[in-house]
Design a protein around this motif. Structure first.
Motif, PDB file in Angstrom:
ATOM      1  N   ILE A   1      44.920  40.747  38.193  1.00 27.02           N
ATOM      2  CA  ILE A   1      43.527  41.567  38.264  1.00 27.02           C
ATOM      3  C   ILE A   1      42.528  41.293  37.013  1.00 27.02           C
ATOM      4  N   TRP A   2      43.163  41.007  35.826  1.00 22.32           N
ATOM      5  CA  TRP A   2      42.362  40.773  34.601  1.00 22.32           C
ATOM      6  C   TRP A   2      41.873  39.694  34.623  1.00 22.32           C
ATOM      7  N   LEU A   3      42.445  38.256  35.070  1.00 20.87           N
ATOM      8  CA  LEU A   3      42.136  37.020  35.301  1.00 20.87           C
ATOM      9  C   LEU A   3      40.975  37.001  36.364  1.00 20.87           C
ATOM     10  N   ALA A   4      41.046  37.674  37.555  1.00 12.33           N
ATOM     11  CA  ALA A   4      40.157  37.780  38.459  1.00 12.33           C
ATOM     12  C   ALA A   4      38.930  38.530  38.116  1.00 12.33           C
ATOM     13  N   ARG A   5      38.921  39.230  37.149  1.00 13.99           N
ATOM     14  CA  ARG A   5      37.629  39.986  36.630  1.00 13.99           C
ATOM     15  C   ARG A   5      37.172  38.955  35.698  1.00 13.99           C
ATOM     16  N   PHE A  19      42.691  39.568  48.834  1.00 13.30           N
ATOM     17  CA  PHE A  19      43.936  38.740  48.888  1.00 13.30           C
ATOM     18  C   PHE A  19      43.962  37.602  47.859  1.00 13.30           C
ATOM     19  N   GLU A  20      43.037  37.170  47.599  1.00 13.21           N
ATOM     20  CA  GLU A  20      42.766  35.994  46.513  1.00 13.21           C
ATOM     21  C   GLU A  20      43.662  36.689  45.344  1.00 13.21           C
ATOM     22  N   ILE A  21      43.318  37.791  44.621  1.00 11.47           N
ATOM     23  CA  ILE A  21      43.813  38.376  43.558  1.00 11.47           C
ATOM     24  C   ILE A  21      45.481  38.357  43.848  1.00 11.47           C
ATOM     25  N   CYS A  26      50.893  36.004  42.653  1.00  9.77           N
ATOM     26  CA  CYS A  26      52.257  35.214  42.960  1.00  9.77           C
ATOM     27  C   CYS A  26      52.021  34.145  42.516  1.00  9.77           C
ATOM     28  N   SER A  27      51.223  33.331  42.274  1.00  9.08           N
ATOM     29  CA  SER A  27      51.406  31.878  41.826  1.00  9.08           C
ATOM     30  C   SER A  27      51.619  32.299  40.222  1.00  9.08           C
ATOM     31  N   PHE A  28      51.146  33.093  39.376  1.00  5.80           N
ATOM     32  CA  PHE A  28      51.637  33.186  37.913  1.00  5.80           C
ATOM     33  C   PHE A  28      52.917  33.676  37.989  1.00  5.80           C
TER      34      PHE A  28
END
Length: 65
Positions: A1-5, A19-21, A26-28
């Motif tokens: 969430i932090w990276l998306a922000r 869903f992007e978040i 999952c990737s991380f």
């Protein structure tokens, strides 16, 4: 969430769906799992895959083709 922000704030990239978040998470998780040792690796990988698969099922429910 932090990276998306941070992407939305500093790179001006719009988040289209939640869903992007989740897929980013999952990737991380899978990347981080590769850095781990011991028996926890399998559990971490299985957990990331469960999150990913659950999200894919939700996407199908939200956007039927």
């Amino acid at each position: 969430i932090w990276l998306a922000r941070n992407r939305a704030t500093f790179e001006k990239k719009q988040i289209k769906t939640s869903f992007e978040i989740v897929f980013s998470l999952c990737s991380f998780l899978l990347y981080w799992t590769g850095l781990q040792k011991g028996e926890a690796v399998g559990e971490l990988r299985a957990g990331a895959e469960m999150i990913r698969n659950g999200t894919l099922q939700l996407m199908k429910l939200c956007d039927p083709v």
